[in-house]
Design a protein around this motif. Structure first.
Motif, mmCIF file in Angstrom:
data_model
loop_
_atom_site.group_PDB
_atom_site.id
_atom_site.type_symbol
_atom_site.label_atom_id
_atom_site.label_comp_id
_atom_site.label_asym_id
_atom_site.label_seq_id
_atom_site.Cartn_x
_atom_site.Cartn_y
_atom_site.Cartn_z
ATOM 1 N N HIS A 55 25.313 71.621 78.976
ATOM 2 C CA HIS A 55 25.324 71.726 77.517
ATOM 3 C C HIS A 55 24.926 70.404 76.887
ATOM 4 C CE1 HIS A 55 26.497 72.891 73.542
ATOM 5 N NE2 HIS A 55 27.387 71.932 73.470
ATOM 6 N N ALA A 56 25.493 69.306 77.404
ATOM 7 C CA ALA A 56 25.135 68.001 76.847
ATOM 8 C C ALA A 56 23.643 67.759 76.984
ATOM 9 C CB ALA A 56 25.923 66.907 77.549
ATOM 10 N N LEU A 57 23.091 68.152 78.132
ATOM 11 C CA LEU A 57 21.662 67.900 78.351
ATOM 12 C C LEU A 57 20.797 68.752 77.432
ATOM 13 C CD1 LEU A 57 21.435 67.666 82.228
ATOM 14 C CD2 LEU A 57 21.343 65.827 80.570
ATOM 15 N N TYR A 58 20.990 70.086 77.477
ATOM 16 C CA TYR A 58 20.033 70.896 76.711
ATOM 17 C C TYR A 58 20.301 70.855 75.227
ATOM 18 C CZ TYR A 58 23.384 74.823 77.310
ATOM 19 O OH TYR A 58 24.480 75.618 77.328
ATOM 20 N N LYS A 59 21.578 70.732 74.856
ATOM 21 C CA LYS A 59 21.856 70.675 73.417
ATOM 22 C C LYS A 59 21.377 69.344 72.851
ATOM 23 C CE LYS A 59 22.608 73.013 70.484
ATOM 24 N NZ LYS A 59 22.274 74.420 70.416
#
Lengths: 120, 145, 164, 643
Positions: free
Chosen positions: D376-380
């Protein structure tokens, strides 16, 4: 009974603060409400320091304290925690008031009813 | 648009729960929950060891590498430890004012965070109260958005 | 904002030094008496607010204040980091009685039973890093509160929004 | 190697001292010139990022054993007596896992910022606050002391609110900042109250000590239950869980794009605190206390409810937004729901006292939920950065006014596709890998929840199709600037996109090396999920390389068929046919426009009875937002006390 007054005051301060934040629409009143809740929380912490009836002297060593046992002092940690949380409260209040001042400059807003551009 | 009744109900609920606990904690006396074992051989010196978490006691204890044992540490109340260490001339801190000793030494890291909050708030106030674009850019219209 | 009347200005001028000195006292004696960096800093911060109210929107050197603030914080965290040399972060590396400058503490103290109780007459230079950190935090808080008051005050009184 | 050993010993302190030190010095360095200042900020994130990875490497090497650091302790043979009562950092597998997330996203965000905030004044303060957000996130995840947690919580919210107000030419940013600040301050005060209760009861502030003391005498007091209720509510507010999500979209959409990416990680620190509370603080000695099992079991169900609500409400509200960043902010809420659901299921099974169930699917659910945090941290983060790039070029955030950006911004479009596929959970992306684990295990727990999770993924895909079409395709608005975004922004996005690709190709390896120690440090050792290149969830298996090979073969076959077919291109003019959203077209001779924001009008019309109250709920009045927080806190406390 006297020693229980702080506990009533804690609950009353938090209740009044939450009431203001949930019902009042003026921005400055909102900030006041937050400060009231904060005062309640701080009062709660500092009350914990004097919870044990016989520990009443402030935790600073002076020559007046006789007997020399640690049990004479009130608990020092809540004092320290309260100091920390007071400064944090000052910081957040200052920032909040700065935002309110800018909002007033931009939109001539003083109540939350006008502060509704972001919704949905 | 939430009705007044709902708001009052929520307020009452939270204040009731909080008041309940505040009233309950009023006469607890000394901290409860975990038996305080005061009769320990505390403050043993260990030749070769490391600080580790002891899951049984839930505190930081010393793992003695030479004898492969856990040496338990002093486990009185937090505040008594602070006071007695401040009083002790051979203690680590030696301050008249125990509160300042806690603020700046025993829990000095909290104070760093607290100073950081103030610093962040000053930066935030100065960020908020400023002109977003340099003068010449503003005439061109700057960032439109 | 317009300046205040001469009465206010004169009183401010007279009491300025006294309040400033009191603030410094609170900061420097933080480890001996009630007080400390934050409290003393707050006192001097209110002094600055008084000055702002009395003399109106005069020119304030925000850059200097900002430098003072950063310096205070750097000294604070630097003192903490110096603890790494002999211990862990925030180790009181010049505390204890064996340190000749900051560690001495028992002057004027008295013995009650086995326990030595220091009195309020303990020397100013004692308790190790605590006094250094007090001063650093005092510096930071003075500058920080002054900056907040000045920035908000100038914005409210004169509508000035200086960047940086 | 002595220096390295010293570095590892002191790493938890240095890792938080570096961003703080650099942040404190930034106003001084900024006086020199802006290039030095940028290099300064870059050095800070580079150093703390490198240290975070080194620390995590050391912790993972020991299988998630904690690295304990006592602030103010003396060195040498005679150990400090006070180490039990001083503040300590407790860096175990989970904390180190969160640490590398923070470091990665901050690194990308700072690089991206160099071009993004170029035109603004006050950049010194901007980088200062960015570094403070990073430090606060580190502090929140590493700390082993409840009051210290509160302090970093406040640093995080104050610094973030300062950054939300960074675009001070917009009045709306002050509105968002004020709402976010009021919300998080009230939450912080509740947290302070709860900490006071814990201190008053147990006389300690150390999380591990409290964990061993809570419920040690066989029963839970009302105080413990109420404290648990407050802690869960406060931290899930920070994480942005429904129904306490109200200020989150305001803050996310008004902050500059790199800040929004940082805010995602900061809110994940709140999520981490929820898990810490449930697993470490209250689940610490779950084996010896029956009372604790009941309470933590109820907390698990609570997390599941919060998770499902967040998933569904977030995604349905995202579907109708027309502001691109607000849309993504609602998606952030929705994705947070997946993590709460996964770990909530894990917690509920963990505390049910049924070890076989936990080994069978509870641990898988937790693994999925925790792996999803990183994904989530990466794609968001990537999606918010691309949204910033779109706004940077288009000059507007309104989807109805964009279009045709894909012609000039090919790289941004590529990054956007990577992020969108990943958030929608399309194989073979990393988003699919974590959602796969969640689907399978949650389905085993309760089939309805599994179905809801699937449905939410579907709606996520739908709304990102809408964004992609509205922003990148169709005719170009002539008023917009042309050309690709500056290089530093591309590099920032490429860092995150590259990590997504790596995670997509090797999910099993990542789970085995990084996620498993984190799960172990929360819930104790258990069977491994990822050992080889194929990931076994207990119910099924997933290998992205096999799928990619199949896809490649299919592509070759398709290409061959195309070669054999008719030559030539589309007749002239066909390619310029008007697209439906935003452009006027004709229906039955009448001019007709379906704005990009309303392309799923059929769906919203059918669910009118759901959207009407939702619109009323998000009224923009901070009074009512506070009401939702207070009501949730009250209900959670009530539920935990009397159930």
């Amino acid at each position: 009974m006297m020693s229980e007054i702080p506990y009533f005051a804690v609950v009353a301060l938090i209740a009044i603060g939450l009431y203001i934040v949930m019902f009042k629409r003026n921005l400055i009143k909102l900030a006041m409400g937050i400060v009231l809740i904060e005062t309640g929380a701080n009062l709660f912490l500092i009350t914990l320091a004097y919870r044990h009836g016989d520990r009443l002297s402030s935790p600073i060593f002076t020559s007046q304290i006789m007997g020399g046992d640690a049990a004479a002092y009130s608990l020092p940690t809540p004092h320290a925690l309260t100091l920390t949380s007071i400064v944090i409260g000052v910081a957040t209040t200052a920032l909040l008031l700065a935002f309110f001042m800018k909002l007033y400059q931009k939109f001539q807003v003083s109540t939350i009813d006008d502060m509704r551009r972001l919704r949905g | 648009m939430i009705g007044k009744g709902w708001k009052l109900a929520a307020l009452f609920l939270v204040v009731f729960m909080m008041g309940f606990v505040v009233w309950e904690i009023r006469d607890f006396g000394e901290p409860s929950g975990k038996a305080v074992d005061a009769n320990l051989d505390d403050n043993q010196d260990v030749e070769n060891g490391m600080l580790v978490w002891d899951d049984e006691t839930g505190q930081i204890d010393i793992y003695d590498e030479t004898t492969d044992t856990m040496v338990q540490q002093d486990r009185t109340m937090m505040d008594d430890t602070f006071i007695s260490d401040s009083v002790d001339p051979n203690g680590t801190v030696n301050a008249n004012n125990v509160v300042t000793a806690i603020v700046f030494d025993y829990r000095g890291f909290d104070t760093l965070g607290e100073a950081t909050v103030l610093f962040a708030a000053v930066s935030g106030v100065m960020v908020a109260i400023r002109v977003a674009f340099p003068k010449k850019k503003e005439e061109e219209g700057g960032e439109k958005e | 904002m317009k300046e205040m009347s001469p009465i206010v200005k004169t009183i401010t001028k007279i009491s300025f030094a006294a309040i400033f000195l009191f603030g410094l006292y609170i900061i420097l004696h933080g480890h001996l008496t009630p007080g400390g960096g934050f409290q003393g800093g707050a006192i001097i911060g209110t002094l600055m607010a008084l000055y702002l109210v009395a003399f109106g929107a005069v020119k304030w050197r925000k850059k200097v204040l900002s430098i003072i603030e950063s310096t205070g914080l750097l000294v604070f965290i630097g003192t903490g980091l110096l603890g790494l040399t002999t211990g862990y972060f925030f180790f009181n590396f010049i505390g204890g009685t064996d340190n000749p400058i900051f560690g001495q503490q028992l002057n004027g103290g008295e013995l009650i039973g086995d326990v030595a109780f220091p009195s309020n007459s303990a020397p100013l230079l004692s308790s190790g890093t605590i006094s250094i950190m007090n001063m650093a935090v005092g510096l930071e808080v003075i500058a920080a509160l002054t900056l907040i008051i000045v920035t908000m005050g100038l914005f409210a009184f004169a509508g000035s929004e200086e960047g940086e | 190697m002595s220096f390295y050993n010293d570095l590892i010993t002191h790493a938890p302190a240095i890792i938080i001292a570096i961003p703080l030190l650099f942040a404190f010095a930034t106003p001084l360095i900024g006086k020199i010139n802006k290039y030095v200042r940028n290099a300064w900020a870059f050095t800070a994130v580079l150093l703390s990022g490198a240290l975070a990875y080194v620390l995590a490497w050391e912790v993972f090497k020991n299988g998630g054993d904690p690295n304990v650091y006592v602030f103010g302790g003396a060195d040498g043979t005679a150990f400090d007596v006070l180490s039990n009562v001083r503040i300590s950092f407790y860096v175990d597998g989970m904390a180190a896992f969160m640490g590398i997330i923070m470091a990665t996203v901050a690194f990308a965000a700072v690089i991206y910022s160099f071009s993004f905030v170029k035109k603004y004044t006050g950049q010194d303060k901007y980088y200062t606050l960015i570094l403070l957000v990073l430090a606060a996130s580190f502090g929140m995840v590493f700390t082993g002391d409840v009051f210290n947690l509160f302090v970093w919580f406040e640093v995080s919210s104050v610094a973030i609110c300062g950054l939300i107000a960074f675009r001070s030419n917009r009045g709306e940013s002050f509105e968002g900042a004020a709402k976010y600040l009021i919300y998080s301050t009230i939450a912080g005060l509740f947290l302070l109250f709860a900490i006071g209760l814990l201190y008053g009861q147990y006389g300690h502030l150390n999380i591990k000590y409290l964990s061993s003391a809570i419920g040690a005498n066989g029963s839970m007091m009302v105080l413990d239950k109420i404290v648990l209720g407050i802690l869960i509510t406060v931290f899930s507010l920070k994480a942005g869980a429904v129904p306490m999500h109200m200020a989150t979209p305001d803050g996310y959409s008004e902050a500059p794009a790199p800040v929004t990416a940082m805010m995602v990680t900061a809110s994940q620190a709140g999520l981490y605190a929820v898990f810490r509370t449930c697993f470490t603080l209250y689940g610490g000695n779950i084996q010896n206390s029956l009372a604790q099992i009941d309470l933590v079991h109820a907390a698990g169900y609570l997390l599941v409810i919060l998770g499902v609500l967040s998933m569904f409400v977030g995604v349905t509200l995202a579907l109708v937004q027309k502001d691109i960043k607000r849309l993504m902010a609602y998606h952030a809420i929705s994705q947070t729901g997946y993590m709460l659901l996964g770990v909530g299921v894990g917690l509920a099974v963990f505390a049910s006292g049924d070890n076989t169930d936990f080994a069978e699917f509870g641990r898988t659910a937790m693994t999925g939920g925790i792996f999803h945090i990183f994904n989530h941290a990466l794609y968001k983060g990537l999606l918010f950065l691309t949204a910033g790039a779109i706004i940077f070029k288009a000059g507007t955030r309104d989807l109805n006014k964009m279009g045709g950006l894909g012609r000039d911004m090919k790289m941004t479009a590529l990054f956007f596709i990577i992020g969108a596929l990943s958030i929608a959970g399309i194989p073979p992306t990393n988003g699919f890998a974590s959602k796969f684990l969640i689907y399978e295990s949650v389905f085993k727990f309760n089939p309805v929840l599994g179905a809801v999770a699937m449905l939410v993924s579907l709606l996520t895909l739908a709304s990102f199709v809408k964004v992609f079409y509205a922003a990148f395709m169709g005719p170009k608005n002539p008023e917009m600037k042309t050309g690709e975004v500056p290089k530093s922004m591309l590099v920032g996005m490429a860092v995150l996109a590259g990590m997504i690709v790596v995670f997509s190709l090797l999910p099993s390896l990542v789970i085995g090396e990084i996620v498993s120690p984190a799960v172990t440090s929360l819930a104790g050792p258990g069977p491994e999920i990822g050992t080889s290149l194929t990931m076994f969830s207990g119910q099924g298996a997933w290998n992205p390389l096999v799928l990619l090979a199949v896809l490649g073969v299919t592509l070759v076959i398709g290409y061959v068929i195309r070669m054999l077919g008719q030559k030539g291109t589309v007749p002239k003019g066909e390619g310029k046919k008007p697209y439906l959203f935003g452009n006027p077209t004709e229906v039955n001779g009448m001019p007709f426009v379906v704005p990009a924001s309303n392309v799923y009008w059929g769906f919203t019309r059918a669910l009118k009875r759901y959207y009407k109250p939702m619109e009323k709920m998000h009224s923009g009045l901070i009074n009512e937002y506070v009401f939702w927080f207070v009501a949730t806190a009250g209900l959670v406390m009530l539920a935990l006390t009397f159930l």
